[in-house]
Design a protein around this motif. Structure first.
Motif, short mmCIF file in Angstrom:
data_model
loop_
_atom_site.label_atom_id
_atom_site.label_comp_id
_atom_site.label_asym_id
_atom_site.label_seq_id
_atom_site.Cartn_x
_atom_site.Cartn_y
_atom_site.Cartn_z
N GLU A 99 0.83 -1.21 0.00
CA GLU A 99 0.00 0.00 0.00
C GLU A 99 0.87 1.26 0.00
N LYS A 133 -9.84 -8.71 -7.13
CA LYS A 133 -9.30 -9.10 -8.44
C LYS A 133 -10.26 -10.06 -9.14
N CYS A 143 -7.19 -2.84 -6.77
CA CYS A 143 -7.64 -4.18 -6.36
C CYS A 143 -6.42 -4.95 -5.86
N VAL A 144 -6.31 -5.08 -4.55
CA VAL A 144 -5.17 -5.77 -3.95
C VAL A 144 -5.59 -7.12 -3.38
N SER A 145 -6.87 -7.29 -3.07
CA SER A 145 -7.34 -8.56 -2.50
C SER A 145 -7.70 -9.53 -3.62
N ASP A 146 -7.60 -10.81 -3.30
CA ASP A 146 -8.02 -11.83 -4.29
C ASP A 146 -9.48 -11.64 -4.67
N GLU A 147 -10.28 -11.24 -3.70
CA GLU A 147 -11.72 -11.06 -3.93
C GLU A 147 -11.97 -9.93 -4.95
#
Ligand SMILES: Cc1cc2nc3c(=O)[nH]c(=O)nc-3n(C[C@H](O)[C@H](O)[C@H](O)COP(=O)(O)O)c2cc1C
Length: 197
Positions: A30, A63, A57-61
């Motif tokens: 971040e 993405k 978009c950093v989380s798998d969700e």
């Protein structure tokens, strides 16, 4: 007057920089994304409009949500990148002008003129997307911009609560895997697409 950047810097920003679709397994924190914003926000937009709205978009969700709205050819790139970003544009950007451009009543130039706001938001958020690419390269990152996605689906997924914001384009971000690059495509000489008038 500033001096020209040295060859190493020009290579990193332009001459040897490439578009990447595959990245090394190195995270992008971040703090790096904040440093990226702190650079790109300094580049010019008309009347300091800053109409781009970025969703990192950093989380798998996140993405996976973005990937679901991508073309078949782009889905995996978004899923596997360390970060994928939506570059949106706010057609109500003028609400911020009293703060961002305070010395004149710039908001009134855009009040009631949706067509002008649309054109301005698209022009300036596209510029900001370009600034993102160059700022990322300046920080040693690589970028893969993409327009192969369903804009309506991305809007619904990421901007449902801010209907004045619409998706311009998306990009992946990370430390590129140079082994995956194809040969560079041609870049024509000055004479091809330029003329002096
Ligand atoms: C706005 C924009 C949209 C793009 N859309 C896609 C895309 O949907 N899928 C893809 O694989 N590459 C996409 N690209 C990548 C371009 O093909 C690539 O940046 C260009 O060929 C230059 O490649 P190079 O930087 O390696 O020379 C896009 C690039 C830009 C700037």
């Amino acid at each position: 007057m500033a001096a020209p950047l040295d060859d190493q810097a020009l290579d990193q920003l332009f001459r040897t920089a490439r578009t990447f679709n595959h990245y090394r397994d190195e995270p992008v924190g971040e703090d790096t994304l904040r440093a990226l914003w702190d650079l790109l926000k300094m580049a010019p937009t008309s009347a300091n409009q800053l109409p781009a709205r970025f969703v990192w978009c950093v989380s798998d969700e996140a993405k996976a949500t973005l990937a679901a709205a991508c073309s078949d050819t782009n889905r995996d790139k978004v899923l596997k990148a360390p970060v994928s970003v939506v570059i949106g544009m706010d057609v109500e950007f003028h609400d911020h002008l009293p703060e961002l451009f305070p010395h004149v009543d710039a908001k009134s130039w855009f009040d009631g003129n949706r067509e002008l706001r649309e054109a301005s938001a698209f022009r300036n958020s596209s510029l900001q997307g370009g600034y993102l690419i160059l700022a990322a390269r300046a920080l040693g990152l690589d970028v893969g911009p993409m327009s192969g996605f369903d804009a309506g689906a991305v809007d619904k997924a990421f901007f449902a609560d801010t209907p004045a914001v619409r998706t311009n384009f998306i990009a992946t971000l990370g430390y590129g895997d140079a082994a995956t690059l194809h040969p560079r495509n041609p870049r024509p000489a000055f004479e091809t697409f330029n003329r002096l008038a």
